[in-house]
Design an enzyme around this catalytic site. Sequence first.
Site, PDB file in Angstrom:
ATOM      1  N   LYS A 185       0.839  -1.185   0.000  1.00 14.76           N
ATOM      2  CA  LYS A 185       0.000   0.000   0.000  1.00 14.76           C
ATOM      3  C   LYS A 185       0.884   1.249   0.000  1.00 14.76           C
ATOM      4  O   LYS A 185       2.069   1.159   0.250  1.00 14.76           O
ATOM      5  CB  LYS A 185      -0.899   0.019   1.249  1.00 14.76           C
TER       6      LYS A 185
ATOM      7  N   GLU B 127      -2.732   4.952   7.226  1.00  9.33           N
ATOM      8  CA  GLU B 127      -3.458   3.718   6.885  1.00  9.33           C
ATOM      9  C   GLU B 127      -3.012   2.572   7.782  1.00  9.33           C
ATOM     10  O   GLU B 127      -3.830   1.788   8.270  1.00  9.33           O
ATOM     11  CB  GLU B 127      -3.210   3.363   5.419  1.00  9.33           C
TER      12      GLU B 127
HETATM   13  C1  5RP Z   1      -3.024   4.927  -0.680  1.00 10.08           C
HETATM   14  C2  5RP Z   1      -3.189   3.471  -0.878  1.00 10.08           C
HETATM   15  C3  5RP Z   1      -4.256   3.013  -1.792  1.00 10.08           C
HETATM   16  O1  5RP Z   1      -5.081   2.149  -1.100  1.00 10.08           O
HETATM   17  C4  5RP Z   1      -3.638   2.308  -2.958  1.00 10.08           C
HETATM   18  O2  5RP Z   1      -2.693   3.170  -3.557  1.00 10.08           O
HETATM   19  C5  5RP Z   1      -4.693   1.895  -3.965  1.00 10.08           C
HETATM   20  O3  5RP Z   1      -5.181   3.015  -4.617  1.00 10.08           O
HETATM   21  P1  5RP Z   1      -6.352   2.918  -5.670  1.00 10.08           P
HETATM   22  O4  5RP Z   1      -7.599   2.542  -4.937  1.00 10.08           O
HETATM   23  O5  5RP Z   1      -6.426   4.331  -6.237  1.00 10.08           O
HETATM   24  O6  5RP Z   1      -5.989   1.913  -6.729  1.00 10.08           O
HETATM   25  O7  5RP Z   1      -2.500   2.675  -0.307  1.00 10.08           O
HETATM   26  O8  5RP Z   1      -1.921   5.231   0.122  1.00 10.08           O
END
Ligand code: 5RP
Length: 218
Positions: A94, A103
């Site tokens: 992530k 997160e």
């Molecule tokens: C943000 C994250 C998001 O969950 C990850 O990048 C996925 O993003 P998306 O839903 O736009 O594909 O970790 O820090």
Amino acid sequence: MSADAGKREAARSALQFVEEGSIIGVGTGSTVNHFIDLLASEGPRIKAAVSSSEASTERLEGHGIEVMELNASGDLDLYVDGADESNRLLQLIKGGGGALTREKIIAGASRRFVCIADRSKLVRALGEFPLPVEVIPMARSFVARQLKELGGIPNWRENFITDNGNQIIDVSGLTIAEPIKLEDTINAIPGVVTVGLFARRGADVLLLGGEDGVERID
Ligand code: 5RP
């Protein structure tokens, strides 16, 4: 079906985990944006959300959903967030959106982490997506050298500052055969705030939206 449509279907499916009147954790990213919009339009009415980023806070508040500090909410029953990659053990990469530290905190404070994604995010082995590492700015070059020693190719995400005032290094070329071990190793480098490997605390449920509907992996 487009990736975005898959994200939306996974987000819609996560509404079944939301309890009326509850306080839930909300992640960051385009999949979560669908979740926030769907929660507001067709989900149960929640008491409040704990948000993992300024962007999600703005979106939640734009829908009239109250945003609460984690310090005030205590532990949460549910956290809903996206991912850049997941393996079948529900260990994740992530941080593509740069919100990895908040997160990881909210995931750690939640009893159930429901991860929502389109089908393309499910991989056999983690590591094709460059691994985000949030670092204290003065430590960036030092941490980058340490990451090189681990076999990675560090790339500074220039012109990006996290909500915590830090910087991000995206690391490609890593073989992530043992995600928990690598998470611990990178976390132990002085100056690292958070590594975007969610292996010690992965997801509990993965909802993958795709052509054939939403696949659930527990
Ligand atoms: C943000 C994250 C998001 O969950 C990850 O990048 C996925 O993003 P998306 O839903 O736009 O594909 O970790 O820090």
